[in-house]
Design a protein around this motif. Structure first.
Motif, PDB file in Angstrom:
ATOM      1  N   GLY A   1     -23.901 -24.809  39.694  1.00  6.45           N
ATOM      2  CA  GLY A   1     -23.100 -25.084  40.873  1.00  6.45           C
ATOM      3  C   GLY A   1     -23.547 -26.287  41.685  1.00  6.45           C
ATOM      4  O   GLY A   1     -22.928 -26.624  42.689  1.00  6.45           O
TER       5      GLY A   1
ATOM      6  N   LYS B   1     -18.027 -26.641  39.916  1.00  4.96           N
ATOM      7  CA  LYS B   1     -17.165 -25.468  39.717  1.00  4.96           C
ATOM      8  C   LYS B   1     -16.423 -25.597  38.388  1.00  4.96           C
ATOM      9  O   LYS B   1     -16.052 -26.681  37.977  1.00  4.96           O
TER      10      LYS B   1
ATOM     11  N   CYS C   1     -18.829 -29.953  34.226  1.00  4.51           N
ATOM     12  CA  CYS C   1     -17.938 -29.812  35.387  1.00  4.51           C
ATOM     13  C   CYS C   1     -17.594 -31.153  36.013  1.00  4.51           C
ATOM     14  O   CYS C   1     -16.920 -31.200  37.044  1.00  4.51           O
TER      15      CYS C   1
ATOM     16  N   PHE D   1     -12.273 -19.999  40.468  1.00  5.26           N
ATOM     17  CA  PHE D   1     -13.315 -20.928  40.053  1.00  5.26           C
ATOM     18  C   PHE D   1     -14.685 -20.317  40.302  1.00  5.26           C
ATOM     19  O   PHE D   1     -14.948 -19.768  41.361  1.00  5.26           O
TER      20      PHE D   1
ATOM     21  N   ASP E   1     -19.165 -20.863  39.562  1.00  2.55           N
ATOM     22  CA  ASP E   1     -20.165 -21.914  39.447  1.00  2.55           C
ATOM     23  C   ASP E   1     -20.332 -22.331  37.992  1.00  2.55           C
ATOM     24  O   ASP E   1     -20.239 -21.512  37.083  1.00  2.55           O
ATOM     25  N   CYS E   2     -20.580 -23.597  37.786  1.00  2.00           N
ATOM     26  CA  CYS E   2     -20.839 -24.120  36.452  1.00  2.00           C
ATOM     27  C   CYS E   2     -22.139 -23.503  35.936  1.00  2.00           C
ATOM     28  O   CYS E   2     -23.125 -23.403  36.670  1.00  2.00           O
TER      29      CYS E   2
END
Length: 96
Positions: A35, A62, A57, A27, A29-30
């Motif tokens: 994140g 994540k 997300c 996974f 960070d978005c």
């Protein structure tokens, strides 16, 4: 010839590096909320405050990496294709 070998070696190193990254940390960070799990807003005075939860997300911050997602799809297809305990997906036509 050495330039082709160098390019192939670089490609191999990058591929193995990304594979190990996906295996060790599936996974990341978005990318939209970086994140945080929410968007940052400012009020009238210019101070930062928490905004709405991120839609990508769902507020977790994540997201699964592309390589890990592709590996999961491949593994699911492989398991479904080699599982002998399941019933067949089709019924043979009745004789007669």
């Amino acid at each position: 010839m050495t330039l082709i070998l160098l390019a192939g070696a670089c490609l191999l190193v990058i591929t193995l590096g990304y594979t190990s990254l996906c295996a060790g940390s599936p996974f990341g960070d978005c990318r939209k909320c970086r994140g945080f799990g929410f968007a940052m807003k400012t009020d009238r005075k210019g101070r930062l405050k928490r905004g709405k939860p991120c839609r990508r997300c769902k507020g977790h911050g994540k997201r699964i990496r592309i390589g890990r997602h592709l590996y999961n799809v491949w593994l699911r297809l492989y398991r479904d294709g080699t599982d002998t305990t399941k019933k067949p997906a089709f019924k043979p036509a009745p004789k007669g």
